[in-house]
Design a protein around this motif. Structure first.
Motif, PDB file in Angstrom:
ATOM      1  N   PRO A  11       7.201   0.640  -0.261  1.00 46.30           N
ATOM      2  CA  PRO A  11       5.547   0.467  -0.002  1.00 46.30           C
ATOM      3  C   PRO A  11       4.794   1.596  -1.161  1.00 46.30           C
ATOM      4  O   PRO A  11       5.410   2.539  -1.208  1.00 46.30           O
ATOM      5  N   PRO A  12       3.714   1.161  -1.581  1.00 50.34           N
ATOM      6  CA  PRO A  12       2.989   1.959  -2.467  1.00 50.34           C
ATOM      7  C   PRO A  12       2.213   3.150  -1.679  1.00 50.34           C
ATOM      8  O   PRO A  12       2.098   2.609  -0.418  1.00 50.34           O
ATOM      9  N   LEU A  13       1.961   4.128  -2.357  1.00 52.51           N
ATOM     10  CA  LEU A  13       1.072   5.329  -1.601  1.00 52.51           C
ATOM     11  C   LEU A  13      -0.267   4.722  -1.405  1.00 52.51           C
ATOM     12  O   LEU A  13      -0.978   4.285  -2.344  1.00 52.51           O
ATOM     13  N   ARG A  14      -0.712   5.051  -0.138  1.00 49.72           N
ATOM     14  CA  ARG A  14      -2.161   4.479  -0.016  1.00 49.72           C
ATOM     15  C   ARG A  14      -3.229   5.764   0.252  1.00 49.72           C
ATOM     16  O   ARG A  14      -2.661   6.934  -0.142  1.00 49.72           O
ATOM     17  N   GLU A  15      -4.317   5.457  -0.104  1.00 49.81           N
ATOM     18  CA  GLU A  15      -5.442   6.462   0.241  1.00 49.81           C
ATOM     19  C   GLU A  15      -5.411   7.166   1.503  1.00 49.81           C
ATOM     20  O   GLU A  15      -4.995   6.623   2.718  1.00 49.81           O
ATOM     21  N   ARG A  16      -5.611   8.579   1.560  1.00 49.86           N
ATOM     22  CA  ARG A  16      -5.284   9.142   2.727  1.00 49.86           C
ATOM     23  C   ARG A  16      -6.453   8.647   3.621  1.00 49.86           C
ATOM     24  O   ARG A  16      -7.631   8.050   3.232  1.00 49.86           O
TER      25      ARG A  16
END
Length: 221
Positions: free
Chosen positions: A188-193
């Motif tokens: 999974p890609p890293l998402r916005e905090r």
């Protein structure tokens, strides 16, 4: 083998979500779902440090991540997550059929084969059949191929009425450690905090029934 971090019943609860999402998973846009992780890719080299951060963000050891290729099945990227302390789990879907690929530390031998529950089931008598270097394991409703490795076990599991033994065997034969391009496709890609916290993995993607396990950006340190 170590037990799943969440009770086996939790995996059983997740299965209906994935089952109802099979149609939706196949409708997920190709950019997000990506191509089959086993496909030949000619893209530029992937940043290994970023891959390691993405693996840490879902609390999975990158050296345990495997992929497979199953004709007619598509990887459900949203299903990717951790089992045990640092194992790996992902689902492949085809219509109403769901095939789980899981990897966890431990061992599987003749002595304990019948005592280890099948992934995603609530129990039941397990039968074990040796097939080359693998174990074919089954209950009344589920079956799997288990591949003992050096310190961990790769398992391909599914419902007996949804996925045939031949298809399951093919998935087991195709299972292998993910290379960098395959890691990029499956992690999974890293998402916005401000998104889902790791402790809340399993929420639903907006408008879809497939659990969203993607971690917020920066969660991998």
């Amino acid at each position: 083998m170590r037990s799943l971090r969440v009770p086996v019943a939790s995996a059983a609860l997740l299965l209906p979500l994935v089952l109802t999402a099979c149609g939706a998973a196949q409708a997920v846009d190709r950019a997000e779902r990506s191509a089959s992780p086993t496909a030949v890719r000619t893209a530029a080299p992937v940043d290994r440090a970023e891959l390691e951060a993405r693996a840490r963000a879902i609390e999975t050891a990158i050296e345990l991540i495997h992929v497979t290729g199953v004709p007619g099945f598509e990887p459900a990227r949203q299903s990717v997550g951790v089992i045990g302390d640092d194992g790996f789990s992902s689902a492949y879907v085809n219509g109403g059929a769901v095939l789980w690929l899981t990897v966890d530390r431990g061992t599987l031998t003749e002595a304990n084969c019948a005592d280890v529950p099948l992934y995603g089931t609530g129990g039941g008598q397990v039968t074990c059949e040796r097939e080359g270097g693998t174990w074919y394991r089954a209950t009344a409703s589920s079956h799997e191929y288990a591949l003992p490795k050096d310190g961990y076990v790769v398992r391909l599991s599914a419902s007996r009425d949804k996925v045939s033994r031949d298809v399951l065997r093919g998935a087991a034969e195709a299972a292998h450690l993910a290379n960098d391009q395959e890691l990029d496709a499956v992690l999974p890609p890293l998402r916005e905090r401000g998104g889902v916290r790791p402790s809340e993995r399993g929420d639903l993607l907006p408008g879809r029934d497939v659990p969203d396990n993607r971690p917020p950006a920066g969660a991998g340190g």
